[in-house]
Enzyme design. Structure first.
Site, PDB file in Angstrom:
ATOM      1  N   GLY A 185      19.724  46.878 -28.884  1.00 56.92           N
ATOM      2  CA  GLY A 185      19.780  46.854 -30.335  1.00 56.92           C
ATOM      3  C   GLY A 185      19.330  48.188 -30.888  1.00 56.92           C
ATOM      4  O   GLY A 185      18.572  48.917 -30.244  1.00 56.92           O
TER       5      GLY A 185
ATOM      6  N   GLN B 143      16.163  53.981 -36.983  1.00 51.44           N
ATOM      7  CA  GLN B 143      15.747  54.648 -35.747  1.00 51.44           C
ATOM      8  C   GLN B 143      16.504  55.945 -35.494  1.00 51.44           C
ATOM      9  O   GLN B 143      16.068  56.757 -34.681  1.00 51.44           O
ATOM     10  CB  GLN B 143      15.938  53.716 -34.549  1.00 51.44           C
TER      11      GLN B 143
ATOM     12  N   CYS C  95      11.432  48.799 -27.119  1.00 53.97           N
ATOM     13  CA  CYS C  95      12.050  49.446 -28.278  1.00 53.97           C
ATOM     14  C   CYS C  95      12.412  50.876 -27.898  1.00 53.97           C
ATOM     15  O   CYS C  95      11.608  51.565 -27.261  1.00 53.97           O
ATOM     16  CB  CYS C  95      11.070  49.432 -29.453  1.00 53.97           C
ATOM     17  N   LEU C  96      13.601  51.304 -28.305  1.00 54.19           N
ATOM     18  CA  LEU C  96      14.021  52.667 -27.997  1.00 54.19           C
ATOM     19  C   LEU C  96      13.123  53.711 -28.663  1.00 54.19           C
ATOM     20  O   LEU C  96      13.057  54.841 -28.208  1.00 54.19           O
ATOM     21  CB  LEU C  96      15.484  52.875 -28.407  1.00 54.19           C
TER      22      LEU C  96
ATOM     23  N   HIS D 108      13.756  41.802 -34.585  1.00 54.90           N
ATOM     24  CA  HIS D 108      13.195  43.108 -34.222  1.00 54.90           C
ATOM     25  C   HIS D 108      13.904  44.223 -34.996  1.00 54.90           C
ATOM     26  O   HIS D 108      13.255  45.088 -35.598  1.00 54.90           O
ATOM     27  CB  HIS D 108      13.349  43.306 -32.701  1.00 54.90           C
ATOM     28  N   GLU D 109      15.247  44.206 -34.971  1.00 55.15           N
ATOM     29  CA  GLU D 109      15.998  45.276 -35.639  1.00 55.15           C
ATOM     30  C   GLU D 109      15.863  45.194 -37.155  1.00 55.15           C
ATOM     31  O   GLU D 109      15.771  46.217 -37.833  1.00 55.15           O
ATOM     32  CB  GLU D 109      17.477  45.245 -35.226  1.00 55.15           C
TER      33      GLU D 109
ATOM     34  N   HIS E  55      12.831  46.976 -38.407  1.00 52.57           N
ATOM     35  CA  HIS E  55      12.984  48.428 -38.558  1.00 52.57           C
ATOM     36  C   HIS E  55      13.485  48.779 -39.957  1.00 52.57           C
ATOM     37  O   HIS E  55      13.099  49.811 -40.520  1.00 52.57           O
ATOM     38  CB  HIS E  55      13.971  48.991 -37.527  1.00 52.57           C
TER      39      HIS E  55
END
Length: 167
Positions: free
Chosen positions: A46, A51, A91-92, A133-134, A137
């Site tokens: 994701g 991000q 997470c990236l 989660h996304e 952000h």
């Protein structure tokens, strides 16, 4: 298509609230394409526009092994949520860091497709975790915000140590 640089914590831009998308055009299509390419290359499941330093309400996801179940959610909002689950998240923007986070088991989301068409998605399990989660952000929240101060501090120290070792 192009790979986009992914912001890493503690970059303050990760705390920026994303604005709603109001124009559905080829520029948006290109952003979504670039986000998928970036997410797959990272590799991740994701990615939120925040991000990649684009502060618009856009997120992409694909939790399949074959990369064949892609989802794009523009201007997403949670309509309903129920149940609870604890899932180990990564997470990236936090390379190499994973932690158990408690989230809703099931979510029903309203969003728009890349052409602006509205739709609803009703999911549970890992995909529900990914959406939550996304979406976090997009409001400037990151998964470590759910952890106790002690656990968050330990994880961030570990991340900083890895960053120094790889430098």
């Amino acid at each position: 298509m192009a790979l986009l640089p992914i912001l890493e914590f503690p970059d303050p831009r990760l705390r920026t609230k994303a604005a709603p998308v109001t124009v559905f055009d080829t520029e948006l299509e290109q952003l979504v394409s670039n986000m998928f390419e970036t997410m797959y290359e990272a590799p991740g499941v994701g990615l939120a526009a925040t991000q990649v330093d684009v502060h618009r309400q856009v997120l992409v996801m694909d939790m399949s092994e074959e990369r064949s179940e892609s989802h794009v959610l523009i201007n997403p909002r949670i309509l309903e949520k129920s149940g609870e689950q604890v899932y180990q998240e990564g997470c990236l923007s936090f390379p190499g860091i994973y932690a158990d986070v408690e989230r809703a088991l099931r979510v029903k989301v309203a969003a728009q497709r890349v052409d602006g068409t509205p739709f609803e998605l009703d999911v549970e399990g890992p995909l529900a975790v990914c959406i939550q989660h996304e979406m976090d952000h997009l409001v400037g929240k990151v998964f470590v915000d759910y952890l106790s101060p002690l656990k968050r501090s330990l994880l961030l120290k570990r991340m900083e140590k890895k960053r120094r070792q790889s430098a």
